[in-house]
Structure formats: C-alpha cells, structure tokens
Design a protein around this motif. Sequence first.
Motif, short mmCIF file in Angstrom:
data_model
loop_
_atom_site.label_atom_id
_atom_site.label_comp_id
_atom_site.label_asym_id
_atom_site.label_seq_id
_atom_site.Cartn_x
_atom_site.Cartn_y
_atom_site.Cartn_z
N LYS A 3 0.84 -1.20 0.00
CA LYS A 3 0.00 0.00 0.00
C LYS A 3 0.88 1.25 0.00
CE LYS A 3 -2.32 1.07 3.84
NZ LYS A 3 -3.32 1.01 4.90
N VAL A 4 0.51 2.22 -0.82
CA VAL A 4 1.18 3.53 -0.86
C VAL A 4 0.09 4.58 -0.70
CG1 VAL A 4 2.53 5.12 -2.29
CG2 VAL A 4 3.03 2.67 -2.36
N ILE A 5 0.33 5.57 0.13
CA ILE A 5 -0.68 6.59 0.42
C ILE A 5 -0.28 7.92 -0.22
CG2 ILE A 5 -1.77 7.92 2.26
CD1 ILE A 5 -1.73 5.45 3.98
N GLU A 6 -1.22 8.53 -0.92
CA GLU A 6 -1.02 9.86 -1.52
C GLU A 6 -0.83 10.90 -0.43
OE1 GLU A 6 -0.87 10.88 -4.71
OE2 GLU A 6 -1.16 8.85 -5.49
N GLY A 7 -0.05 11.93 -0.74
CA GLY A 7 0.10 13.05 0.18
C GLY A 7 1.23 12.88 1.19
N LEU A 8 1.89 11.73 1.17
CA LEU A 8 3.05 11.52 2.04
C LEU A 8 4.31 11.68 1.22
CD1 LEU A 8 1.95 8.33 4.05
CD2 LEU A 8 1.47 10.72 4.54
N TYR A 9 5.44 11.80 1.89
CA TYR A 9 6.74 11.87 1.24
C TYR A 9 7.51 10.60 1.60
CZ TYR A 9 5.56 16.79 0.78
OH TYR A 9 4.95 17.98 0.48
N TYR A 10 8.26 10.06 0.62
CA TYR A 10 8.90 8.76 0.79
C TYR A 10 10.40 8.82 0.51
CZ TYR A 10 4.10 7.06 0.58
OH TYR A 10 2.78 6.83 0.83
N THR A 11 11.15 7.89 1.16
CA THR A 11 12.59 7.76 0.93
C THR A 11 12.88 6.44 0.23
OG1 THR A 11 13.05 6.57 2.98
CG2 THR A 11 13.04 8.99 3.10
N GLU A 12 14.07 6.35 -0.36
CA GLU A 12 14.50 5.10 -0.99
C GLU A 12 14.78 4.01 0.05
OE1 GLU A 12 17.68 5.69 -3.77
OE2 GLU A 12 16.39 6.80 -5.15
N SER A 13 14.95 4.40 1.32
CA SER A 13 15.16 3.41 2.38
C SER A 13 13.83 3.02 3.05
CB SER A 13 16.17 3.93 3.42
OG SER A 13 15.81 5.22 3.89
N HIS A 14 12.71 3.41 2.42
CA HIS A 14 11.36 2.97 2.80
C HIS A 14 10.83 3.57 4.10
CE1 HIS A 14 11.50 0.38 -0.67
NE2 HIS A 14 12.64 -0.11 -0.23
N GLU A 15 11.21 4.82 4.37
CA GLU A 15 10.54 5.58 5.42
C GLU A 15 9.58 6.55 4.75
OE1 GLU A 15 14.28 4.13 7.07
OE2 GLU A 15 13.98 5.50 5.42
N TYR A 16 8.58 6.97 5.51
CA TYR A 16 7.67 8.01 5.01
C TYR A 16 7.63 9.13 6.05
CZ TYR A 16 4.21 6.43 8.41
OH TYR A 16 3.57 6.11 9.59
N VAL A 17 7.20 10.30 5.60
CA VAL A 17 6.89 11.39 6.52
C VAL A 17 5.56 12.00 6.08
CG1 VAL A 17 8.33 13.08 5.26
CG2 VAL A 17 7.69 13.52 7.64
N ALA A 95 1.24 0.13 8.97
CA ALA A 95 2.49 0.89 9.05
C ALA A 95 2.25 2.39 8.97
CB ALA A 95 3.45 0.44 7.95
N PHE A 96 1.22 2.81 8.23
CA PHE A 96 0.97 4.24 8.04
C PHE A 96 0.24 4.86 9.23
CE2 PHE A 96 1.50 2.84 3.59
CZ PHE A 96 2.61 3.61 3.29
#
Length: 127
Positions: A3-17, A95-96
Amino acid sequence: MAKVIEGLYYTESHEYVRIEDGFGFIGITDYAQNALGNVVYVDMPEVDDEVEAGEEFGAVESVKAASDLISPVSGTVVEVNEALEDTPELINQDAFQNWIIKVELSDEDELGNLMDAAAYQAFCEKE
C-alpha cells in the motif's frame, strides 16, 4: 503490492513522513514492514533529540532482520509513539497509522528531496 498513500513523502530506504502543521510524523512504509516480517522491537530516539535528513535515528527489528531507520527530514523529536514499546507489531497491522516519531521540522525545503506516492510506487516496483 504494498500500500502507498497519496500526500506523504517517501525515501528510498522505505521511510515516510506525513506533514501536519509544521510537524512530520515519520514511520516505515507498508513495503518495509512486509519485507521485514513480524516486527518485535522498535528502537526510538528520546524526545528533544535532533534528527538529520539522511541520518539514522533508530532501528526496527523483526524475527528475520534488523533495519536502521533513516530520517527523511531534519528536526527535533517532540514525541515518540510509546504504543510501539509494548506492541511493536502495530507496525505490521498498519504501518501508516503507526508512525514511529513526531518531529518539529527545521527545514521544510528538504521535502523536495523526497519522492511522492507515484514516484515511490514506481521505485518499489523496480526493487
């Protein structure tokens, strides 16, 4: 597919903010928790600790592996998700929903270095 959520920011190491009112809620993505398997421990910084974009701030341990947590943004830790101390498996459930730390951002311009949902989705498909 993870699952990927719109409106978040993501890293190549698989963290989100997730950004809310100048604060960043940082966690690991659904892709990351799937790859790790059953999470058994989350190592988190203390409140008032400084985190730097691209630097390690803790770790997530599963029955299969341990993975360093890399901060997507710089700032000061204002809260840690204490629920994860007793029930780290909440990350596997959602996770989100279950962020790891809340940070007061020191430089919102850093968000421009991160991926949006579409870019992250494409990145995961190549992994």
